[in-house]
Motif scaffolding. Structure first.
Motif, PDB file in Angstrom:
ATOM      1  N   LEU A   1      48.814 -11.136  18.643  1.00 46.11           N
ATOM      2  CA  LEU A   1      49.517 -11.123  17.311  1.00 46.11           C
ATOM      3  C   LEU A   1      51.200 -11.402  17.521  1.00 46.11           C
ATOM      4  N   SER A   2      51.596 -10.671  18.466  1.00 45.53           N
ATOM      5  CA  SER A   2      53.099 -10.843  18.900  1.00 45.53           C
ATOM      6  C   SER A   2      53.363 -12.074  19.632  1.00 45.53           C
ATOM      7  N   GLU A   3      52.680 -12.777  20.094  1.00 44.78           N
ATOM      8  CA  GLU A   3      52.648 -14.051  21.001  1.00 44.78           C
ATOM      9  C   GLU A   3      52.410 -15.336  20.136  1.00 44.78           C
ATOM     10  N   LEU A   4      51.591 -15.164  19.176  1.00 50.11           N
ATOM     11  CA  LEU A   4      51.089 -16.222  18.494  1.00 50.11           C
ATOM     12  C   LEU A   4      51.825 -16.404  16.963  1.00 50.11           C
ATOM     13  N   LYS A   5      51.642 -17.518  16.240  1.00 52.30           N
ATOM     14  CA  LYS A   5      51.989 -17.445  14.925  1.00 52.30           C
ATOM     15  C   LYS A   5      50.829 -18.333  14.126  1.00 52.30           C
ATOM     16  N   ASN A   6      50.921 -18.069  12.771  1.00 51.54           N
ATOM     17  CA  ASN A   6      49.983 -18.745  11.743  1.00 51.54           C
ATOM     18  C   ASN A   6      48.664 -18.476  12.184  1.00 51.54           C
ATOM     19  N   VAL A   7      48.437 -17.184  12.615  1.00 50.12           N
ATOM     20  CA  VAL A   7      46.940 -16.548  12.947  1.00 50.12           C
ATOM     21  C   VAL A   7      46.427 -16.110  11.438  1.00 50.12           C
ATOM     22  N   SER A   8      45.285 -16.978  11.012  1.00 49.09           N
ATOM     23  CA  SER A   8      44.501 -16.607   9.878  1.00 49.09           C
ATOM     24  C   SER A   8      43.402 -15.698   9.923  1.00 49.09           C
ATOM     25  N   GLU A   9      42.942 -15.713  11.305  1.00 50.40           N
ATOM     26  CA  GLU A   9      41.687 -14.869  11.309  1.00 50.40           C
ATOM     27  C   GLU A   9      41.335 -14.352  12.957  1.00 50.40           C
ATOM     28  N   ILE A  10      41.113 -13.233  13.227  1.00 55.44           N
ATOM     29  CA  ILE A  10      40.694 -12.764  14.638  1.00 55.44           C
ATOM     30  C   ILE A  10      39.292 -12.475  14.328  1.00 55.44           C
ATOM     31  N   HIS A  11      38.341 -13.146  15.333  1.00 51.02           N
ATOM     32  CA  HIS A  11      36.879 -12.890  15.234  1.00 51.02           C
ATOM     33  C   HIS A  11      36.753 -12.171  16.632  1.00 51.02           C
TER      34      HIS A  11
ATOM     35  N   ASN B   1      49.090 -24.576   8.451  1.00 47.74           N
ATOM     36  CA  ASN B   1      50.140 -23.989   7.403  1.00 47.74           C
ATOM     37  C   ASN B   1      49.750 -22.907   6.492  1.00 47.74           C
ATOM     38  N   PHE B   2      49.445 -22.017   7.527  1.00 46.74           N
ATOM     39  CA  PHE B   2      48.843 -20.713   7.114  1.00 46.74           C
ATOM     40  C   PHE B   2      50.043 -19.626   6.774  1.00 46.74           C
ATOM     41  N   THR B   3      50.343 -18.784   6.058  1.00 47.19           N
ATOM     42  CA  THR B   3      51.455 -17.950   5.784  1.00 47.19           C
ATOM     43  C   THR B   3      51.056 -16.683   5.311  1.00 47.19           C
ATOM     44  N   ARG B   4      49.903 -16.290   5.083  1.00 46.61           N
ATOM     45  CA  ARG B   4      49.274 -15.151   4.312  1.00 46.61           C
ATOM     46  C   ARG B   4      49.060 -14.120   5.617  1.00 46.61           C
ATOM     47  N   GLU B   5      48.228 -12.964   5.039  1.00 42.65           N
ATOM     48  CA  GLU B   5      47.945 -11.944   5.891  1.00 42.65           C
ATOM     49  C   GLU B   5      46.787 -12.310   6.874  1.00 42.65           C
ATOM     50  N   THR B   6      46.855 -11.738   8.208  1.00 36.15           N
ATOM     51  CA  THR B   6      45.923 -12.137   9.181  1.00 36.15           C
ATOM     52  C   THR B   6      44.525 -11.421   8.896  1.00 36.15           C
TER      53      THR B   6
END
Length: 392
Positions: free
Chosen positions: A210-220, A238-243
């Motif tokens: 998460l520290s290396e990426l941005k706009n992460v909507s989901e982690i599976h 365009n994702f800006t909400r919480e992962t």
């Protein structure tokens, strides 16, 4: 790619020798004019490896297999089929195709798939197999995926990438240490697609990713039979909400446990009573997700100890991701020494000795459904005698 391997008599030999020692075949004198013994052994070894992992490929005639390492590194059909449902839109670019398992399953869900593979021989193999499997909407491109994307005028609804960790990197696993470097190319990738799906090994720490990426909507977090297979990072332009984190077990019955990343901060009190009723052992996907306290809250369980990651309840929660045991009795270590003819499979959780040492020390005989769980509660070390009632 030696196309003579597809000759009828060669294919018959391969299929007739799947149980033969491949080392003997590799060392034998050449049996066919245009195919070496080493090539035969390689095809047999790879096909044998594909039997359970890639049953569609195994059961289809005239499939050409790459080096065994490619089979070992590729996605299984189980995980590839899950991934295919995460793509959006009608078009997808697979930047790092490999043997093409993921590309094939994406092609079953989308109208058009482009699949890049930097190894020209592997690209040729993947293209051949795609044709054999009837994936007519799958186009294989021999070359670097990022370079292809820079040169093409096409945009894609989804881009999929499985970056390889550089073999000369001895650092903590980071995305920037992989090829291609997703972090360096992320803005460019987002300019060419609505969604990016990144596959990484479970070794990658979630907070580090998460520290290396941005706009992460989901982690599976994907697990099969309690083995964490891969992490899938969904990045939306365009994702800006919480992962959101999804812990997924792909077994006889698929299960999902999902939560917003902020729920990792949930607090819970440790149980003051000794465990009774049913003991819950989380699947590795839940453990990788790190929501140790949230597990107790969501399923209505009591947490045995802060470090044990075991839970108990008077009720059976069949939607739980993991194994469930019926607790028969509890033993202190002193009581255990007096026990005779101990039977059960040994599990160690937050206990100072290894399972194999405990088996020898207490002369424990293995059985099918009975378990001896060496662990720790807030009152000290104990052994839980239990019978399994739900497997992974």
């Amino acid at each position: 790619m030696n196309k003579h391997i597809l000759d009828k008599e060669i294919q018959q030999f391969i299929n007739s020798n799947l149980l033969t020692d491949v080392n003997k075949i590799a060392l034998a004198k050449p049996m066919f004019k245009n195919v070496s013994s080493a090539e035969l052994a390689g095809q047999i070894a790879a096909k044998k490896k594909a039997k359970n992992k890639l049953p569609t490929w195994f059961s289809t005639a005239d499939i050409y297999y790459p080096a065994l390492l490619s089979i070992e590194q590729t996605s299984s059909e189980t995980t590839a089929a899950y991934k295919a449902n995460l793509a959006i839109g009608k078009t997808l670019l697979d930047l790092t195709s490999g043997f093409g398992i993921d590309s094939y399953f994406f092609s079953k869900q989308l109208d058009e798939v482009f699949s890049c593979e930097i190894n020209p021989e592997l690209a040729e193999i993947t293209a051949h197999n795609a044709k054999i499997l009837g994936a007519n909407n799958l186009s294989v491109i021999s070359g670097d995926g990022v370079e292809f994307l820079k040169k093409t005028d096409k945009d894609f609804d989804t881009i999929y990438i499985d970056p390889a960790r550089r073999s000369n990197s001895n650092k903590v696993f980071k995305l920037k240490d992989c090829t291609p470097d997703v972090t360096e190319n992320l803005d460019f990738l987002l300019s060419k697609s609505q969604r990016i799906i990144i596959k990484t090994a479970p070794l990658l720490d979630i907070s580090a990713g998460l520290s290396e990426l941005k706009n992460v909507s989901e982690i599976h977090i994907i697990s099969v039979k309690n083995e964490c297979k891969e992490l899938l990072w969904i990045i939306d332009r365009n994702f800006t909400r919480e992962t959101k984190v999804l812990c997924v077990t792909l077994n006889e019955k698929d299960k999902v446990f999902q939560f917003p990343i902020s729920d990792l901060q949930v607090k819970t009190e440790m149980a003051q009573s000794e465990p009774a009723g049913y003991l819950y052992e989380p699947d590795v996907a839940l453990l990788k997700g790190g929501a140790f306290n949230l597990i107790a809250e969501r399923f209505g369980l009591k947490k045995l100890h802060q470090q044990s990651q075991l839970y108990f309840s008077d009720e059976i929660k069949t939607d739980f991701l993991g194994r469930i045991f019926e607790i028969n009795s509890l033993l202190s270590l002193n009581e255990l020494k007096k026990e005779k003819e101990l039977k059960g499979n040994v599990i160690v959780r937050n206990f100072p000795e290894k399972a194999e040492n405990l088996v020898k020390k207490y002369k424990i005989e293995s059985t099918h459904d009975d378990f001896l769980i060496f662990t720790q509660s807030n009152k000290g070390y104990l052994v839980i005698k239990a019978k399994i009632i739900q497997h992974y």
